[in-house]
Design a protein around this motif. Sequence first.
Motif, PDB file in Angstrom:
ATOM      1  N   GLN A 381       0.830  -1.202   0.000  1.00  0.00           N
ATOM      2  CA  GLN A 381       0.000   0.000   0.000  1.00  0.00           C
ATOM      3  C   GLN A 381       0.867   1.256   0.000  1.00  0.00           C
ATOM      4  OE1 GLN A 381      -2.472  -0.517   3.531  1.00  0.00           O
ATOM      5  NE2 GLN A 381      -4.185  -1.205   2.265  1.00  0.00           N
ATOM      6  N   SER A 382       0.347   2.295  -0.612  1.00  0.00           N
ATOM      7  CA  SER A 382       0.931   3.632  -0.519  1.00  0.00           C
ATOM      8  C   SER A 382      -0.174   4.589  -0.104  1.00  0.00           C
ATOM      9  CB  SER A 382       1.528   4.060  -1.867  1.00  0.00           C
ATOM     10  OG  SER A 382       0.521   4.099  -2.868  1.00  0.00           O
ATOM     11  N   SER A 383       0.200   5.716   0.400  1.00  0.00           N
ATOM     12  CA  SER A 383      -0.797   6.670   0.878  1.00  0.00           C
ATOM     13  C   SER A 383      -0.390   8.089   0.507  1.00  0.00           C
ATOM     14  CB  SER A 383      -0.981   6.555   2.399  1.00  0.00           C
ATOM     15  OG  SER A 383       0.251   6.722   3.071  1.00  0.00           O
ATOM     16  N   GLY A 384      -1.348   8.970   0.568  1.00  0.00           N
ATOM     17  CA  GLY A 384      -1.097  10.377   0.268  1.00  0.00           C
ATOM     18  C   GLY A 384      -2.073  11.260   1.011  1.00  0.00           C
ATOM     19  N   SER A 385      -1.713  12.495   1.186  1.00  0.00           N
ATOM     20  CA  SER A 385      -2.601  13.446   1.856  1.00  0.00           C
ATOM     21  C   SER A 385      -2.373  14.835   1.288  1.00  0.00           C
ATOM     22  CB  SER A 385      -2.370  13.445   3.372  1.00  0.00           C
ATOM     23  OG  SER A 385      -1.047  13.840   3.684  1.00  0.00           O
ATOM     24  N   SER A 386      -3.386  15.675   1.440  1.00  0.00           N
ATOM     25  CA  SER A 386      -3.309  17.044   0.940  1.00  0.00           C
ATOM     26  C   SER A 386      -4.227  17.922   1.781  1.00  0.00           C
ATOM     27  CB  SER A 386      -3.726  17.108  -0.541  1.00  0.00           C
ATOM     28  OG  SER A 386      -5.065  16.674  -0.699  1.00  0.00           O
ATOM     29  N   GLY A 387      -4.251  19.221   1.465  1.00  0.00           N
ATOM     30  CA  GLY A 387      -5.134  20.150   2.158  1.00  0.00           C
ATOM     31  C   GLY A 387      -4.572  20.625   3.473  1.00  0.00           C
ATOM     32  N   GLY A 388      -5.429  21.292   4.251  1.00  0.00           N
ATOM     33  CA  GLY A 388      -5.000  21.833   5.529  1.00  0.00           C
ATOM     34  C   GLY A 388      -6.096  22.641   6.180  1.00  0.00           C
ATOM     35  N   ASP A 389      -5.781  23.252   7.311  1.00  0.00           N
ATOM     36  CA  ASP A 389      -6.718  24.096   8.048  1.00  0.00           C
ATOM     37  C   ASP A 389      -6.567  25.549   7.603  1.00  0.00           C
ATOM     38  OD1 ASP A 389      -7.574  21.883   9.492  1.00  0.00           O
ATOM     39  OD2 ASP A 389      -6.050  22.177  11.046  1.00  0.00           O
ATOM     40  N   ASN A 390      -7.701  26.241   7.471  1.00  0.00           N
ATOM     41  CA  ASN A 390      -7.706  27.604   6.945  1.00  0.00           C
ATOM     42  C   ASN A 390      -8.670  28.465   7.751  1.00  0.00           C
ATOM     43  OD1 ASN A 390      -6.412  27.018   3.989  1.00  0.00           O
ATOM     44  ND2 ASN A 390      -7.809  25.386   4.560  1.00  0.00           N
ATOM     45  N   TRP A 391      -8.338  29.737   7.886  1.00  0.00           N
ATOM     46  CA  TRP A 391      -9.260  30.650   8.558  1.00  0.00           C
ATOM     47  C   TRP A 391      -8.961  32.088   8.168  1.00  0.00           C
ATOM     48  CZ3 TRP A 391      -7.477  34.443  11.898  1.00  0.00           C
ATOM     49  CH2 TRP A 391      -6.165  34.305  12.361  1.00  0.00           C
ATOM     50  N   SER A 392      -9.948  32.940   8.330  1.00  0.00           N
ATOM     51  CA  SER A 392      -9.765  34.380   8.102  1.00  0.00           C
ATOM     52  C   SER A 392     -10.713  35.159   9.005  1.00  0.00           C
ATOM     53  CB  SER A 392     -10.018  34.749   6.634  1.00  0.00           C
ATOM     54  OG  SER A 392     -11.375  34.558   6.283  1.00  0.00           O
ATOM     55  N   LEU A 393     -10.273  36.330   9.395  1.00  0.00           N
ATOM     56  CA  LEU A 393     -11.070  37.243  10.222  1.00  0.00           C
ATOM     57  C   LEU A 393     -11.126  38.586   9.509  1.00  0.00           C
ATOM     58  CD1 LEU A 393     -12.514  37.492  13.010  1.00  0.00           C
ATOM     59  CD2 LEU A 393     -10.375  38.434  13.896  1.00  0.00           C
ATOM     60  N   THR A 394     -12.338  39.088   9.286  1.00  0.00           N
ATOM     61  CA  THR A 394     -12.526  40.318   8.515  1.00  0.00           C
ATOM     62  C   THR A 394     -13.361  41.310   9.302  1.00  0.00           C
ATOM     63  OG1 THR A 394     -12.473  39.046   6.456  1.00  0.00           O
ATOM     64  CG2 THR A 394     -13.332  41.293   6.340  1.00  0.00           C
ATOM     65  N   TYR A 395     -12.888  42.535   9.364  1.00  0.00           N
ATOM     66  CA  TYR A 395     -13.627  43.638  10.016  1.00  0.00           C
ATOM     67  C   TYR A 395     -13.998  44.672   8.972  1.00  0.00           C
ATOM     68  CZ  TYR A 395     -14.260  48.182  12.241  1.00  0.00           C
ATOM     69  OH  TYR A 395     -14.743  49.417  12.588  1.00  0.00           O
ATOM     70  N   THR A 396     -15.254  45.094   8.999  1.00  0.00           N
ATOM     71  CA  THR A 396     -15.726  46.180   8.140  1.00  0.00           C
ATOM     72  C   THR A 396     -16.309  47.269   9.024  1.00  0.00           C
ATOM     73  OG1 THR A 396     -16.277  44.594   6.387  1.00  0.00           O
ATOM     74  CG2 THR A 396     -17.198  46.812   6.200  1.00  0.00           C
ATOM     75  N   GLY A 397     -15.804  48.481   8.860  1.00  0.00           N
ATOM     76  CA  GLY A 397     -16.273  49.592   9.674  1.00  0.00           C
ATOM     77  C   GLY A 397     -16.694  50.787   8.837  1.00  0.00           C
TER      78      GLY A 397
END
Length: 1003
Positions: A381-397
Motif C-alpha cells: 500500500q501507498s498513501s497520500g494526503s493534501s489540504g489543511g486548516d484555513n481561517w480568516s477574520l474580517t472587520y468592516t467599519g
Amino acid sequence: MNTKMLKRAALTVALGACLGVMAPSVMAQSASGAIAGRANAGDQITIVNSSTGLTRTVTAGADGSYRLSQLPVGDYSLQVKRDGQADKEPLAVNVSLGGTTTVNLGGGGGGGGTDGAVTLDSVQVTGSKIVNRVDVYSTESSFNIKREELSRMPVDQSVSSVALLAPGVVDSGSSFGGLSFGGSSVAENVAYINGLNVTDPYRRQGFSTVPFNFYEEFQIKTGGYSAEFGRSTGGVINAITRSGGNEFKGGVQVTMEPSAWASEREDHFHSDGTIDERNRTSRDRSPLTKTNVWASGPIMKDKLFFFAMYENRDSKSQDVDNSEAWKTKSNNDFWGTKLDWRINDNHLLELLAFSDKSDSVTSSYDDYDWGTNKFGESSGQSSGSSGGDNWSLTYTGHLSDNFVAKAMYGVNKRSAVSDSPADGECSIITVGSSYTEIYGEQEGVGCHPTNDAISNRQDKREAARLDFEWTLGDHLVRFGVDQEVMDSVSSTIYPGDGSTYQVLSVDAGSAVNGVALPPGVTDIVDARYKVTGAPVSTKAQAFYLEDNWNVTPNLLLNLGVRFDQFHNKLASGATFAKSKFNDMISPRLGFSWDVKGDGSMKVFGNAGRYYTPLTNKLTDYFGGGTTDEHTYYALDGWAQKQSANGNTYMVPVLGQQIGPVNTDGNAPAPTDVRTAVARDLKQVFQDEYILGFQQAINEEWSYGVNATYRRMTRAVEDARINHVEGCDWYSSGKWPIINPGETNQLWCPDTNSWVSLDSSKDGYKALGSGNIMGYKRPKRTYKALEFQIDRAWNDKWSFNASYLLSKSEGNIEGPVNSDTGYNDTNLVQYYDHPAVNERFGVTFNDARHQFKLRGAYKLNEQWSFGSTLSARSGGPITAFGVVWPNDNRNAGGPGEYSGGGSGWLCKANCSTWASRELEYSERGAFGRMPWIVDLGASVMWTLPVEGIDLKARLSVYNLLNRQTVVNVHSRYESTPGTKMSYFGEGTRWQAPRYTNLVVTWNF
C-alpha cells in the motif's frame, strides 16, 4: 409626473436581471458589494437586510448621487424618504459579489427639486427583486453566478466547472491540467474565498476549496482588474461562502456518482497496434458519494449569526492495466463554519474557518489477470494526503457616511504528502546486479511495498490587508495595503530508519570508501541516509491608490496605480531574489460611459499592467539543503523477519563497518546565490487593453461585445549560459535565473565582480561551429473578440450564449510548458537552448473558436430542465526536433516530459552537424486537434408539497460521450532524422460521459 422619466426610471431598476452575468465589477478581491444611483438632493435612502436586520441610511448629495458600499452580499429592501415622507412600498434589491447594483430614484440635481422624481411604488419590476445590472460604476470584466442559478443546470460540483462557464476560460489539455484564462498558462491564476487568497504558493497551479454547497456566489474575472488586485496575469476566481441569518435553517445534501452510471473510458492504441503508455483505461472506475449536513441561524438575534457544515466524501477508485492494478480508498471529512457578528449597523466582524484535509490509501496488485479480471493478493500500500486548516477574520467599519475601512487577516494551509502505511516498519532494501550475478535472484527481500522515499511538503500563507473607501463628492477614492508571507517546507526522507540498504558484491582485496576490504569480504551493504529539502519563504507586499471619478453624471473614470514588491529567501535565510516598490509599478486606467443615462447601455474600456511574483518552487530548487551520507558494512548473511501483517521477508545482517561515514554528498543550504540568479532580476508583467459595449434590449434580453488585447514581453527562467565575455567561469555551462533576451548582471567568481551580459546577443556558444549567440526575448500576445447574449431568469426560463474568436501567439506559453508536459513553474526548458524559443507562432492554449451556451426551463412547480453546451476548436500540433543549424549540441531530447526542442527537423545527412539538411517547422505546422464538444443535460424534480423543500437533480455530463483527443505527442525526433513512432498521436482525452444524482432537503 413626467411620463418619460417614469419609464426611464422603471427601465433603470427593472433590467438588472438581464445583464447580471455580463456586468463588470468594481471590487476586485472584495467579498461584498454596493448599491448606488441617483435620487433628488437631500433624499434619505435606507436599506435593510431582510435576513440579518442590518440597516444603513445615506443622504443623497447635492448632485443627487448616493452610494452604500461594502455591503454583505444578499437581499435588501430599499426605501426613500423624500421631503420627510416615506414611499409606500420598499423595493427588493439584491447585492451581488464585487458589484454595484444601480437603483436610480429620481432626476437628481441640486436645490432639492423634485422635477422628474419617481416614487418606489410606481416602478414595475420584472422578477422578484432588482439584481446587479449593467455596472456603470465599473470598468472591469467579470462573470457572476449564484448557487441557485447553478442548481438549475448541469454544472459539476467544482469551482473549475463554474469558471469554465465564462467566455475565454478553457480546460487546458496539458498533462498537468488546470485552467487557461485569456490565452495565459495554468500557472498565472489566483483564487479567493471570502477575500482570502487560497492559491498554491509553491507552483501557483491549484487552490484550496470547500464543498460546493458551502459556496454562495462566484465571480470569475477574465480581465481588467482594478488597482487593489495584483499577482496575476491570467484570471481570478473570487468566491464567497454562505452565512446565517435571523431564521434557523438546515439541510442535507447527498451526491451519488456510481461507476455504473458512467461510460467506459476507451483503451487507446498506437498506429502500430501497441497500447498507449497509459495502458488500459476501460476498467478504470471512480465512484463517488458525498453527504453534507448544514445548519444556520442566530446565536443572538440581529447580532450574531452562524453557518456550519460537515461533509463526508467517500471515493473508491481503481486503475486497472494489463497485468497490474491499483485500488484507492479515500474517505474524508470536511468541516467549515462562518460567523458574522454585527456589532452594530456600522461595524461587522466575520470569521471563516474550514478544513479541506484529504487522505487516501492505494493498494497495489502486481498479479492482476486481465483475461479473467481477477485480483491477486495486494502487494502493498501507498498513501497520500493534501489540504489543511484555513481561517480568516474580517472587520468592516463604516466610520462615517463617506468613509469605510476594511481589515482582513487569514491563514491558508496546503500540504502534499506521499508515503506508505509501512514506512514506520520497513526500510528500502535492494539487491545490486553484482550480487545477483553470483548468487541469483533473491526472493522476499524487504517488506516495503513501493521502495519510494517519503515526500512531504507543507505550505502556509499568512495574508493581511487593509482597504479604505472615501467618498468625496464626485470622487470615490479607494486605497489600501496588503501583505502575504508564503512559507514552504519540502523534504524527502527514506522510510524505516531513514536509510536504504543495497547489497553488492565486490572483488576481494579491493577498496571501498577509500578503505581496503577486510580479508575474505566480498559482499557488502551500502547504507545510504539521505534527507533533502528545507524551508523557503516569500514575502509579497503591495499598496494601491484608485480614484473612481464621475466626471459627469454619465461618465466615470477609473484612475489607479498599484505598487508591488517581494522578497524570496532561502533556507539559510539568504536572499534569493528581491524587488522594490519602484520595480513593479502597475498603472490602471479605465472608463465607463452610461450612454443613455439610465444604465441600459454602457461603453467601457480599460488599460493596465499586471505583475506576477516568483513562486516558492523556484526558491526551493536553488535554496534547499541536502544530507547524503553512505556507510558501508560487511554482509554477515541474511535474517528472516515477520511483518505486522504476518508476512515473512529477508533483511541483510550488517557486519563490520568499513571505514568512516562518507559525507561527500552533503550540501548545506547555500548562503551565497550570486552565481544562481541575476542581479536586480526584473519581474514578469503583462499589459492588457479591453474595449467593450453592453446593451439592454428590454426588461429580459441583453447583449454585449468586447475586444481584448494582452501582451507579455518578459520571462524569469533558468537559462543555459556557457559563454560570457570577460568571465571564463561560465564556459563549462551554468544555469542561472535571468531575464532572457535582456541585459543581465551576472556574478563572475573569476574576477570577483559583476559582469554585464546582453543575453539577446551573448550567453550561448554552439558546439562545433563555436558560434556565439543569444536568446530571443520572450513574447506572448492574445487577441480576442467576444460576443454574448443573455436572457435573464424570470422564474420560467433563462438563456445565455457566447462566442469568442481569439488568437494566442508567442515563443513561450508562460512560466510552464504544456507542449512537453513540464510544470515546474519558472524552471521549464524554454532557455535550455536558443532553438527552443526561436519560433513565434500559435501557442498550446490557442483555442481559435469558442462557443458556450447554457439555459434552464421550468415546466411547472414540479419539473425543470437545464442544459450546457461548450464547443471549441482543438489546439495546434507542433513538432519538436532535437537539433538546429551549426550546432553539435542537442536542442532537446526525446523524453515527453523533459528537455526543450527545436523547430528544425533533419531530412538528410543527419549524422554530422556540419552537413545536416534541416527543414524549419512553424508552430502548429502539423494542423490542429479535433473540436472538443461537451453537452450536458439535467432534470430536477421538486416535491409538490407546500412547506417541504425537497429536490432531486439528475445530471448527465458529456452526454454525447465524445472522448476527443486533447493533447498529442509533440516529440518529432529521437535523434536527428529518426522520427518518433507516435508523433501526433494522443496522450490525453476528454473524460467520458458520467452521471450524478444530487438530492437536497432544506428545512
